[in-house]
Design a protein around this motif. Sequence first.
Motif, mmCIF file in Angstrom:
data_model
loop_
_atom_site.group_PDB
_atom_site.id
_atom_site.type_symbol
_atom_site.label_atom_id
_atom_site.label_comp_id
_atom_site.label_asym_id
_atom_site.label_seq_id
_atom_site.Cartn_x
_atom_site.Cartn_y
_atom_site.Cartn_z
ATOM 1 N N ALA A 64 0.807 -1.216 0.000
ATOM 2 C CA ALA A 64 0.000 0.000 0.000
ATOM 3 C C ALA A 64 0.842 1.268 0.000
ATOM 4 O O ALA A 64 0.423 2.309 -0.514
ATOM 5 N N ASP A 65 2.035 1.200 0.574
ATOM 6 C CA ASP A 65 2.861 2.402 0.653
ATOM 7 C C ASP A 65 3.802 2.559 -0.537
ATOM 8 O O ASP A 65 4.590 3.501 -0.583
ATOM 9 N N SER A 66 3.740 1.633 -1.484
ATOM 10 C CA SER A 66 4.708 1.662 -2.578
ATOM 11 C C SER A 66 4.175 2.311 -3.849
ATOM 12 O O SER A 66 4.897 2.404 -4.837
ATOM 13 N N ALA A 67 2.907 2.743 -3.822
ATOM 14 C CA ALA A 67 2.324 3.336 -5.019
ATOM 15 C C ALA A 67 3.072 4.608 -5.400
ATOM 16 O O ALA A 67 3.204 5.529 -4.592
ATOM 17 N N LYS A 68 3.566 4.647 -6.607
ATOM 18 C CA LYS A 68 4.267 5.839 -7.073
ATOM 19 C C LYS A 68 4.327 5.836 -8.589
ATOM 20 O O LYS A 68 3.979 4.850 -9.247
ATOM 21 N N ALA A 69 4.742 6.958 -9.127
ATOM 22 C CA ALA A 69 4.904 7.089 -10.561
ATOM 23 C C ALA A 69 6.377 7.258 -10.889
ATOM 24 O O ALA A 69 7.110 7.942 -10.171
ATOM 25 N N LYS A 70 6.812 6.613 -11.961
ATOM 26 C CA LYS A 70 8.184 6.754 -12.438
ATOM 27 C C LYS A 70 8.161 7.134 -13.908
ATOM 28 O O LYS A 70 7.399 6.564 -14.688
ATOM 29 N N CYS A 71 8.995 8.086 -14.272
ATOM 30 C CA CYS A 71 9.048 8.530 -15.667
ATOM 31 C C CYS A 71 10.502 8.688 -16.104
ATOM 32 O O CYS A 71 11.351 9.151 -15.333
ATOM 33 N N THR A 72 10.751 8.312 -17.335
ATOM 34 C CA THR A 72 12.037 8.550 -17.964
ATOM 35 C C THR A 72 11.785 9.233 -19.301
ATOM 36 O O THR A 72 11.106 8.679 -20.168
ATOM 37 N N ASN A 73 12.280 10.458 -19.437
ATOM 38 C CA ASN A 73 12.170 11.206 -20.695
ATOM 39 C C ASN A 73 10.726 11.396 -21.141
ATOM 40 O O ASN A 73 10.389 11.182 -22.305
ATOM 41 N N ALA A 74 9.866 11.800 -20.209
ATOM 42 C CA ALA A 74 8.451 12.015 -20.528
ATOM 43 C C ALA A 74 8.074 13.473 -20.294
ATOM 44 O O ALA A 74 8.400 14.049 -19.253
ATOM 45 N N GLN A 75 7.378 14.045 -21.256
ATOM 46 C CA GLN A 75 6.948 15.440 -21.171
ATOM 47 C C GLN A 75 5.433 15.502 -21.247
ATOM 48 O O GLN A 75 4.814 14.833 -22.077
ATOM 49 N N GLY A 76 4.817 16.310 -20.350
ATOM 50 C CA GLY A 76 3.375 16.418 -20.360
ATOM 51 C C GLY A 76 2.846 17.115 -19.132
ATOM 52 O O GLY A 76 3.546 17.916 -18.497
ATOM 53 N N THR A 77 1.612 16.808 -18.763
ATOM 54 C CA THR A 77 0.956 17.439 -17.626
ATOM 55 C C THR A 77 0.238 16.394 -16.789
ATOM 56 O O THR A 77 -0.118 15.319 -17.284
ATOM 57 N N ALA A 78 0.017 16.743 -15.512
ATOM 58 C CA ALA A 78 -0.715 15.848 -14.614
ATOM 59 C C ALA A 78 -1.487 16.681 -13.607
ATOM 60 O O ALA A 78 -0.946 17.622 -13.022
ATOM 61 N N ARG A 79 -2.755 16.321 -13.404
ATOM 62 C CA ARG A 79 -3.556 17.016 -12.385
ATOM 63 C C ARG A 79 -4.521 16.031 -11.730
ATOM 64 O O ARG A 79 -5.016 15.103 -12.367
#
Length: 371
Positions: free
Chosen positions: A345-360
């Motif tokens: 439950a505590d490991s939820a995360k996002a990882k990105c490599t060379n990504a361009q954009g938006t998040a809300r």
Amino acid sequence: MQGFVVYLLLLMGSIFELSVVKCARSKGSDSGTSTTFDVTKFGAIGNGKTDDAKAFTSAWEAACNKGLGTSKITVPSGKTFLVSAIKFAGPCKSRSITFEILGTIVAVPKQAWGKGGGDGDAWILFHQVQGLSVVGNGKGVFDGQGASWWPRERKNDSPTALRFSHCDNLSVSGLKHMNSQKNHISINGCNHANISNLHITAPGTSPNTDGIDISSSTNLSIQDCVMATGDDCIAINGGTSGVKISRITCGPGHGISIGSLGKNGKHEEVERILVENCTFIKTQNGVRIKSWQDGAVKVSGVKYIGVRGTTVAKDATIDLKCSKTVPCTDIEFSNINIKSVGGHADSAKAKCTNAQGTARSCTPPIHCVKT
């Protein structure tokens, strides 16, 4: 005398008008006729033991070569049709063909493979058929009997269960797909396809049993499907653009993926992908983009909107691995809520490599996309 001439002219006009009407009706009936071909009328037994592939082929040839109008092949309910590898090829003379599946179509076991008329890498193949509809009204079943194939699937030589190759204006709906040998459905080189109301299942431990695998195709809509498999629910590969994925329930499985792309430096593009209002149920991953770092890969215009659910991922629930040669651009995340469960439950995360954009409005927070 003058009256008689007038009468004669009126009579001739009426005859001409009637002839035109009859001609128009004749042409309309030729172009609008629809003929149904029942596979049992071509020798299909439907006892689950006798190979009915030849009967299916004969029904297909009759429908494909019918000529003007439309054709329908029907696989009746209440029967189980054992079918070896088979290829339904076009182009067809019929303006459109409906393949109606109301019974169950089951694959021959692995030991009998290679004795049918398929092309080796697909159990059932539709090739170069325009205006094709494969429908089941919620009753039709494809059973790939994949369990006999899975121990050797690590070698990646098992067939796809159902493949559509270069079939434009395609429609697939109301079917149940179970226990594919490898991918349940592959869509290759198809333009304008509508896929809806499918129920796709295989054990979570079954290898490479993707729900729908897409490559080199444009303008697809995939909606209102339930997918519980051992691999990606939907996998999008190179040369694909204009795909709308909505109201998909996915899990177990590996989530919805783009890639992998760019192996051995290959140039590949994926653009204009929309994933909206989809739900994950304990998938191994959430959403991901997979690119080989040395590949010339271009991924752009990908939107994830209203995606929710749970994963059992030990690491990232959102994982974007874009090419260092060409970054992913115009990636949008909005109203995302994907949580890890099952002790992570505590490991939820996002990882990105060379990504361009938006998040809300995203859970987990997606700080790794950059404008």
